[in-house]
Design a protein around this motif. Sequence first.
Motif, PDB file in Angstrom:
ATOM      1  N   CYS A 350     -23.351   0.416 -19.122  1.00 15.47           N
ATOM      2  CA  CYS A 350     -22.407   0.110 -20.152  1.00 15.47           C
ATOM      3  C   CYS A 350     -20.874  -0.250 -19.846  1.00 15.47           C
ATOM      4  CB  CYS A 350     -22.677   0.111 -21.944  1.00 15.47           C
ATOM      5  SG  CYS A 350     -22.004   1.384 -22.421  1.00 15.47           S
ATOM      6  N   TYR A 351     -20.473  -1.681 -20.163  1.00 13.50           N
ATOM      7  CA  TYR A 351     -18.397  -1.698 -19.953  1.00 13.50           C
ATOM      8  C   TYR A 351     -18.056  -0.484 -20.674  1.00 13.50           C
ATOM      9  CZ  TYR A 351     -18.460  -6.101 -17.247  1.00 13.50           C
ATOM     10  OH  TYR A 351     -18.571  -7.118 -16.376  1.00 13.50           O
ATOM     11  N   PHE A 352     -18.555  -0.362 -21.761  1.00 16.06           N
ATOM     12  CA  PHE A 352     -17.846   0.264 -22.721  1.00 16.06           C
ATOM     13  C   PHE A 352     -17.744   1.781 -22.310  1.00 16.06           C
ATOM     14  CE2 PHE A 352     -17.766   3.398 -26.040  1.00 16.06           C
ATOM     15  CZ  PHE A 352     -16.546   3.049 -27.075  1.00 16.06           C
ATOM     16  N   ALA A 361      -8.898  -1.194 -30.564  1.00  9.92           N
ATOM     17  CA  ALA A 361      -9.031  -3.023 -31.532  1.00  9.92           C
ATOM     18  C   ALA A 361      -9.443  -2.536 -32.761  1.00  9.92           C
ATOM     19  CB  ALA A 361     -10.662  -2.423 -30.490  1.00  9.92           C
ATOM     20  N   SER A 362     -10.250  -1.167 -33.364  1.00  9.17           N
ATOM     21  CA  SER A 362     -10.564  -0.820 -34.631  1.00  9.17           C
ATOM     22  C   SER A 362      -9.260  -0.280 -35.641  1.00  9.17           C
ATOM     23  CB  SER A 362     -11.729   0.289 -35.178  1.00  9.17           C
ATOM     24  OG  SER A 362     -13.316  -0.147 -34.104  1.00  9.17           O
ATOM     25  N   GLY A 363      -8.206  -0.335 -34.835  1.00  6.40           N
ATOM     26  CA  GLY A 363      -6.408   0.113 -35.808  1.00  6.40           C
ATOM     27  C   GLY A 363      -6.338   0.878 -35.906  1.00  6.40           C
ATOM     28  N   TRP A 364      -7.227   2.004 -34.830  1.00 10.13           N
ATOM     29  CA  TRP A 364      -6.184   3.180 -34.381  1.00 10.13           C
ATOM     30  C   TRP A 364      -6.386   3.623 -32.731  1.00 10.13           C
ATOM     31  CZ3 TRP A 364     -11.172   5.846 -33.303  1.00 10.13           C
ATOM     32  CH2 TRP A 364     -11.963   4.728 -33.688  1.00 10.13           C
ATOM     33  N   THR A 365      -5.658   4.620 -32.135  1.00  5.89           N
ATOM     34  CA  THR A 365      -6.064   4.346 -30.481  1.00  5.89           C
ATOM     35  C   THR A 365      -7.349   5.107 -30.758  1.00  5.89           C
ATOM     36  OG1 THR A 365      -3.455   4.258 -30.635  1.00  5.89           O
ATOM     37  CG2 THR A 365      -4.377   5.983 -28.972  1.00  5.89           C
ATOM     38  N   GLN A 366      -7.816   4.610 -29.716  1.00  9.53           N
ATOM     39  CA  GLN A 366      -9.295   5.716 -29.063  1.00  9.53           C
ATOM     40  C   GLN A 366      -9.154   5.615 -27.152  1.00  9.53           C
ATOM     41  OE1 GLN A 366     -12.686   2.982 -29.536  1.00  9.53           O
ATOM     42  NE2 GLN A 366     -14.163   4.741 -28.872  1.00  9.53           N
ATOM     43  N   THR A 367      -9.480   6.808 -27.083  1.00 10.57           N
ATOM     44  CA  THR A 367      -9.457   7.064 -25.486  1.00 10.57           C
ATOM     45  C   THR A 367     -11.276   7.558 -25.620  1.00 10.57           C
ATOM     46  OG1 THR A 367      -7.918   9.101 -26.052  1.00 10.57           O
ATOM     47  CG2 THR A 367      -9.280   8.880 -23.529  1.00 10.57           C
ATOM     48  N   VAL A 368     -11.622   6.369 -24.733  1.00 18.10           N
ATOM     49  CA  VAL A 368     -13.022   6.505 -24.255  1.00 18.10           C
ATOM     50  C   VAL A 368     -12.612   7.074 -22.721  1.00 18.10           C
ATOM     51  CG1 VAL A 368     -14.870   4.676 -23.613  1.00 18.10           C
ATOM     52  CG2 VAL A 368     -12.813   3.556 -25.307  1.00 18.10           C
ATOM     53  N   LYS A 369     -14.142   7.620 -22.262  1.00 15.92           N
ATOM     54  CA  LYS A 369     -14.537   8.495 -21.525  1.00 15.92           C
ATOM     55  C   LYS A 369     -15.878   7.450 -21.124  1.00 15.92           C
ATOM     56  CE  LYS A 369     -12.103  12.153 -23.805  1.00 15.92           C
ATOM     57  NZ  LYS A 369     -12.362  11.809 -25.066  1.00 15.92           N
ATOM     58  N   PRO A 370     -15.769   8.093 -19.541  1.00 15.12           N
ATOM     59  CA  PRO A 370     -16.474   7.491 -18.970  1.00 15.12           C
ATOM     60  C   PRO A 370     -17.806   7.933 -18.687  1.00 15.12           C
ATOM     61  CG  PRO A 370     -15.726   8.379 -17.361  1.00 15.12           C
ATOM     62  CD  PRO A 370     -14.445   8.055 -18.874  1.00 15.12           C
ATOM     63  N   VAL A 430     -24.737  10.645 -28.288  1.00 16.85           N
ATOM     64  CA  VAL A 430     -24.521   9.568 -27.545  1.00 16.85           C
ATOM     65  C   VAL A 430     -23.235   8.648 -28.107  1.00 16.85           C
ATOM     66  CG1 VAL A 430     -25.874   7.232 -27.678  1.00 16.85           C
ATOM     67  CG2 VAL A 430     -27.026   8.450 -27.998  1.00 16.85           C
ATOM     68  N   PRO A 431     -22.472   8.870 -27.140  1.00 16.72           N
ATOM     69  CA  PRO A 431     -21.339   8.372 -27.969  1.00 16.72           C
ATOM     70  C   PRO A 431     -20.487   7.336 -28.153  1.00 16.72           C
ATOM     71  CG  PRO A 431     -21.017   8.777 -25.748  1.00 16.72           C
ATOM     72  CD  PRO A 431     -22.791   8.887 -25.985  1.00 16.72           C
ATOM     73  N   CYS A 432     -21.474   6.210 -29.140  1.00 15.94           N
ATOM     74  CA  CYS A 432     -21.421   4.859 -28.649  1.00 15.94           C
ATOM     75  C   CYS A 432     -21.098   4.359 -29.916  1.00 15.94           C
ATOM     76  CB  CYS A 432     -22.927   4.231 -28.910  1.00 15.94           C
ATOM     77  SG  CYS A 432     -23.908   4.901 -27.012  1.00 15.94           S
ATOM     78  N   GLY A 433     -20.384   4.714 -30.904  1.00 21.67           N
ATOM     79  CA  GLY A 433     -20.326   4.834 -32.446  1.00 21.67           C
ATOM     80  C   GLY A 433     -18.870   3.628 -32.487  1.00 21.67           C
ATOM     81  N   ALA A 434     -17.925   3.818 -31.837  1.00 24.07           N
ATOM     82  CA  ALA A 434     -17.237   3.180 -31.831  1.00 24.07           C
ATOM     83  C   ALA A 434     -17.754   1.435 -30.942  1.00 24.07           C
ATOM     84  CB  ALA A 434     -16.176   4.315 -31.876  1.00 24.07           C
ATOM     85  N   CYS A 435     -18.053   2.009 -30.159  1.00 28.30           N
ATOM     86  CA  CYS A 435     -18.403   0.203 -29.436  1.00 28.30           C
ATOM     87  C   CYS A 435     -18.517  -0.690 -30.361  1.00 28.30           C
ATOM     88  CB  CYS A 435     -19.578   0.607 -28.775  1.00 28.30           C
ATOM     89  SG  CYS A 435     -19.423  -0.779 -27.419  1.00 28.30           S
ATOM     90  N   LEU A 436     -17.152  -1.451 -29.178  1.00 29.18           N
ATOM     91  CA  LEU A 436     -17.277  -2.689 -29.981  1.00 29.18           C
ATOM     92  C   LEU A 436     -18.101  -4.015 -29.566  1.00 29.18           C
ATOM     93  CD1 LEU A 436     -13.912  -3.119 -31.978  1.00 29.18           C
ATOM     94  CD2 LEU A 436     -15.935  -2.586 -32.632  1.00 29.18           C
ATOM     95  N   TRP A 437     -19.170  -3.799 -28.724  1.00 33.14           N
ATOM     96  CA  TRP A 437     -19.378  -4.431 -27.334  1.00 33.14           C
ATOM     97  C   TRP A 437     -21.508  -5.355 -28.123  1.00 33.14           C
ATOM     98  CZ3 TRP A 437     -18.244  -7.122 -22.718  1.00 33.14           C
ATOM     99  CH2 TRP A 437     -16.881  -6.272 -22.428  1.00 33.14           C
ATOM    100  N   VAL A 441     -18.325  -9.350 -30.512  1.00 36.72           N
ATOM    101  CA  VAL A 441     -17.162 -10.148 -30.519  1.00 36.72           C
ATOM    102  C   VAL A 441     -16.601  -9.646 -29.158  1.00 36.72           C
ATOM    103  CG1 VAL A 441     -16.239  -9.179 -33.080  1.00 36.72           C
ATOM    104  CG2 VAL A 441     -16.470  -7.462 -30.753  1.00 36.72           C
ATOM    105  N   PHE A 442     -17.407  -8.887 -28.480  1.00 39.67           N
ATOM    106  CA  PHE A 442     -16.828  -8.408 -26.512  1.00 39.67           C
ATOM    107  C   PHE A 442     -18.374  -8.986 -25.913  1.00 39.67           C
ATOM    108  CE2 PHE A 442     -14.641  -5.386 -27.997  1.00 39.67           C
ATOM    109  CZ  PHE A 442     -13.164  -6.222 -28.239  1.00 39.67           C
ATOM    110  N   GLN A 443     -17.773 -10.445 -25.011  1.00 39.29           N
ATOM    111  CA  GLN A 443     -18.760 -11.211 -24.414  1.00 39.29           C
ATOM    112  C   GLN A 443     -18.644 -10.758 -22.552  1.00 39.29           C
ATOM    113  OE1 GLN A 443     -21.081 -13.987 -26.336  1.00 39.29           O
ATOM    114  NE2 GLN A 443     -19.359 -14.481 -26.087  1.00 39.29           N
ATOM    115  N   CYS A 444     -19.329 -11.014 -21.775  1.00 41.07           N
ATOM    116  CA  CYS A 444     -19.316 -11.360 -20.326  1.00 41.07           C
ATOM    117  C   CYS A 444     -20.369 -11.740 -19.244  1.00 41.07           C
ATOM    118  CB  CYS A 444     -19.564  -9.800 -19.379  1.00 41.07           C
ATOM    119  SG  CYS A 444     -20.637  -8.607 -19.681  1.00 41.07           S
TER     120      CYS A 444
END
Length: 446
Positions: A350-352, A361-370, A430-437, A441-444
């Motif tokens: 996915c994009y995320f 995006a959620s009010g705190w710094t988040q590091t996203v890893k592929p 599954v590392p998807c808990g913080a995903c906002l896609w 709110v996000f589109q492509c």
Amino acid sequence: MNSENSINAVRDSNVHKAALAAHPAKLFVESTTRCNLNCFMCVKQNRGSDVSEGDFSPELFSRLETALPHLEALVLNGVGEPLLNPHLESFIQRSRKLMPASGWIGFQSNGVLMTNLRAISLVDAGLDKICLSVDAIAPEQFRLLREGGEVESVDRALSSLNRAKKQCDRPDVELGVEFVAMRNNIRELPATLEWAANRGASFAIVTHVLPYDEQHAHQAVFCNVTDQALSLYHSWRGKAALAGVDIQRYSAVRWKYSRTAEEQAIVDIIEAMKSEAEQQGIMLDLKKLLALEHDRLDETIAIFEAAKEVAVKTGLDLRLPEVALKEQRKCSFVEEGSAFISWNGDVSPCYFLWHRYECFASGWTQTVKPKVFGNLAQRDMLEIWNNPEFSSFRKDVLAYDYPSCASCGLAPCDYVQNDGFEQDCHIGSVPCGACLWCTGVFQCLR
């Protein structure tokens, strides 16, 4: 089984059919990570990004060919400008020969490099859809948002593509625009959509900006609570107002030992709201709810309504994002059977989880890893798609049994901030808990 359950069962069956088929239905291929602009909202400008520059090669493309006869869509863009890849037309031409007639090929572009000859070359190769980035039509505002770009470039690109459609006898080619909504440009949305429609655009995608750091967090115009939490809060805020009670003062009175009757009424109403939320299974982040800028949210809603009116007037196919996070999440990428391929051949879901970056995006710094399930240099696309780890991942995502970190008052916690993610608070992998896609709110282009 009642009719509603039957409909849901059919829907779920179709979802699983696309996600768990023996082949992907959609491929997002990063034709390049190079770009000729420096847009502040791009992941490449992010300090936590480790995106290296390169082009998707013909050798790697050949490893996709076993999947092409089954594709519904091939999207040839990632974090770079697709027109910089010299093999783009050959990718389109080869895909057009192998894909079903009903499948479409497209990409998003800033349009700067689109000339009359390039437009003819792309349309003649078999391009079906192109989406140009235009976040403002005022020249100064455009330059501010798209450093190195000019709105005249988008104008010229649309003109070139319209001419190419006629010259190549391809009236079916769809031209569209993407608008990244943020505080600096949201008021320009209706006028920008009308401008695009008058220049031959048939569709428009509006997405919210993803803040990559605290400095740019104020640019986001979406509401950082869920739609159900917002609706419940508005309901109780209205009841309180009718009783002459301002629940916005809750933070100031909740810890007081001795309260006035009015202050106690504030606490009682908040407690009643929390009780109803618990009964309905709605997570409330009171800190975020009480900090909401209601005038700003109302303005966004009003502008989106004005955009809808423009779409109706011009016949534009308009896709607007949500103004608040959807409580009922939906991962369209996994549900629609998608896979994402980086320029170097890495395959992600996915994009995320496509690139490494930081966001706020959620009010705190988040590091996203592929999340990578294989590389085309070692195995072809169908082998990677059907490997047990990737298949299991898609099944786990479809179960939606992972937390919604954006709704949680305890976030960020050690589970999501851990350098090496192992599990979440649901004891899932599954590392998807913080995903906002998946909240809308996000589109492509997809």
